[in-house]
Design a protein around this motif. Structure first.
Motif, PDB file in Angstrom:
ATOM      1  N   ILE A 146     -28.785   1.546  14.123  1.00  0.00           N
ATOM      2  CA  ILE A 146     -27.421   2.045  14.255  1.00  0.00           C
ATOM      3  C   ILE A 146     -26.690   1.143  15.268  1.00  0.00           C
ATOM      4  N   ASP A 194     -29.268   8.772  19.365  1.00  0.00           N
ATOM      5  CA  ASP A 194     -29.238   9.365  20.506  1.00  0.00           C
ATOM      6  C   ASP A 194     -30.389   9.671  21.188  1.00  0.00           C
ATOM      7  N   SER A 238     -19.510   5.814  10.071  1.00  0.00           N
ATOM      8  CA  SER A 238     -19.017   5.920  11.406  1.00  0.00           C
ATOM      9  C   SER A 238     -18.696   7.341  11.926  1.00  0.00           C
ATOM     10  N   VAL A 239     -19.042   7.892  12.946  1.00  0.00           N
ATOM     11  CA  VAL A 239     -18.824   9.226  13.641  1.00  0.00           C
ATOM     12  C   VAL A 239     -17.414   9.045  14.182  1.00  0.00           C
ATOM     13  N   GLY A 240     -16.934   8.148  14.903  1.00  0.00           N
ATOM     14  CA  GLY A 240     -15.750   7.851  15.588  1.00  0.00           C
ATOM     15  C   GLY A 240     -14.629   7.545  14.782  1.00  0.00           C
ATOM     16  N   ASP A 275     -13.318  -1.379  14.018  1.00  0.00           N
ATOM     17  CA  ASP A 275     -12.322  -1.930  12.785  1.00  0.00           C
ATOM     18  C   ASP A 275     -12.178  -0.973  11.566  1.00  0.00           C
ATOM     19  N   LEU A 276     -13.384   0.057  11.773  1.00  0.00           N
ATOM     20  CA  LEU A 276     -13.175   1.283  10.555  1.00  0.00           C
ATOM     21  C   LEU A 276     -12.080   2.057  11.071  1.00  0.00           C
TER      22      LEU A 276
END
Ligand code: UD1
Length: 421
Positions: free
Chosen positions: A327, A305, A162-164, A124-125
């Protein structure tokens, strides 16, 4: 069906070079779509996620060749603007092609990415960001599409860094007229590397070490030569492997600054860490100590990660460690597998309680996801006896020939075909 056979109990020792960052090379390859020409990207690890991304680029019309650790990417002939289901299913993060492709071709349609092993992973972001820039974003039931309408720079405030989404918005706005500001942008080192790559290609982007990124749109980008940053998650994985075996190793070709968020945990475990300019030496005690509490957070917090590999090391530490995953909602799948080794780890919602045990025994386990797979390999390196680790395709997504890396440090580990399958 391939698997790993690991005869545990060998202390890791020696030197190893850290390969390029998976999460760095993937967005840089997507960014090549914005370039009309040839780019040479060095330090690209041989990973299945990189292979799928290269397949996508070729499907779109790019020419991509590998020369040792370099990928030579010629994007002058890109003609297609869709990404097939087969690619999107293999690599969920290929959603970052949406912004770049829509920006270049005026329209992009990517098969809708579903959930994945570690959680729902909504987009969504990403979509809100593209809409705010003036892209018409819609789904046709199978694909998510973005079409240029009245695209121009604007301010986008992310409710979560958000990274992506940060990457997608950067890629969708770098060629948009005017100024785009991303407030509460992700600050992961891979984003700074993507921006470095784009700026070399002619982009005007500032602010990557701050929570606000400013992108002043430019008209074109040209081909560049770039070296991908070292993989900080691989570095933390190797450190966890060293720690659990009571070993001493030196990691070369890494960026110590990127690994800082994980260092307090290793120090609390009793490991001695010596840092030089591009290398790090870790010496582990005979028995690790517990870490009071680890909470995963966006960079510069403790990376999600690294949660699974570090948990594996803590499973044999003296005392009880608490690990909170903030996360991803479903990133504890490896715990069931770890407990097959005789560890004592329980889950309460997003909190894992790791009661360290002194000894663990060998087990037949599987990789539940990429980093969860790394965790079971780490446990197997410590366990008494021969363990079998299945479903290692997850591992091959993010670690280049993990068995060769660990064997070079003295582990007894082999890749083989599982006779039972
Ligand atoms: C990237 C990394 C992954 C890492 C993660 C967090 C790559 C290829 N992958 O994944 O290894 O674990 O960052 O550091 O770089 N979210 C939303 N809506 C969105 C986007 C994200 O709700 O539109 C949520 C996610 O569900 C998750 C959180 O935000 O709970 C973090 O996701 P995000 O930072 O976007 O991670 P990825 O880019 O998917």
């Amino acid at each position: 069906m391939k698997c790993l056979k690991i005869n545990g109990g060998k202390k890791l020792s020696g030197n190893i070079s850290v390969h390029g960052a998976k999460n760095g090379v993937l967005p840089i390859l997507s960014a090549c779509v914005l370039i009309n020409g040839v780019s040479v990207i060095h330090n690209c690890p041989k990973l299945s996620d990189v292979d799928v991304t290269v397949d996508i680029l070729r499907y779109l019309g790019a020419k991509v060749e590998r020369e040792n650790d370099a990928l030579i990417v010629d994007t002058s002939q890109i003609g297609r603007c869709d990404v097939l289901e087969s690619y999107m299913k293999e690599l969920r993060s290929s959603i970052i092609f949406l912004g770049a492709l829509a920006s270049r071709s005026g329209r992009a349609c990517l098969y809708l990415p579903g959930g994945c092993e570690i959680g729902l992973r909504p987009i969504d972001l990403h979509l809100k960001g593209l809409k705010a820039l003036g892209y018409n974003v819609y789904t046709d039931g199978h694909n998510v599409c973005a079409e240029k309408k009245n695209v121009k720079g604007t301010e986008i405030v992310l409710p979560f860094p958000s990274v992506g989404a940060t990457e997608n918005i950067i890629l969708a706005s770098v060629l948009a007229p005017g100024r785009t500001t991303i407030v509460n942008a992700a600050r992961e080192p891979e984003i700074a590397d993507l921006v470095k790559f784009l700026n070399k290609a002619g982009a005007k982007i500032t602010g990557t070490s701050a929570p606000t990124i400013v992108i002043d749109g430019v008209k074109t980008l040209h081909g560049v030569e770039h070296t991908v940053i070292p993989d900080r998650i691989l570095a933390a994985t190797l450190m966890s492997a060293c720690a659990i075996t009571g070993g001493e190793i030196e990691l070369e070709n890494l960026c110590p600054e990127h690994i800082m968020p994980t260092l307090p945990a290793f120090e609390e475990m009793g490991c001695r860490i010596d840092i030089s300019k591009n290398s790090l030496r870790i010496k582990s005690p005979e028995r690790l100590k517990r870490v009071k509490k680890i909470e995963t957070m966006a960079y510069p917090g403790f990376p999600t990660d690294c949660q699974a590999p570090v948990m594996a090391a803590l499973s044999v530490a003296k005392g009880t460690s608490i690990i909170k995953e903030t996360i991803f909602e479903n990133r504890f799948k490896h715990i069931e597998q770890l407990n097959m080794f005789g560890t004592d780890i329980s889950i309460n919602d997003r909190i894992a309680v790791v009661n360290g045990v002194k000894n663990i025994h060998s087990a037949d386990v599987k990789c539940t996801d990429l980093r969860g797979g790394a965790a079971v390999i780490i446990a197997a390196l410590k366990a008494n006896g021969i363990s079998t680790v299945k479903d290692i395709h997850h591992i091959d997504r993010g670690y280049e020939c993990i068995e060769n890396q660990l064997a070079s440090l003295g582990a007894d580990i082999k890749r083989m075909y599982d006779e039972k399958k």
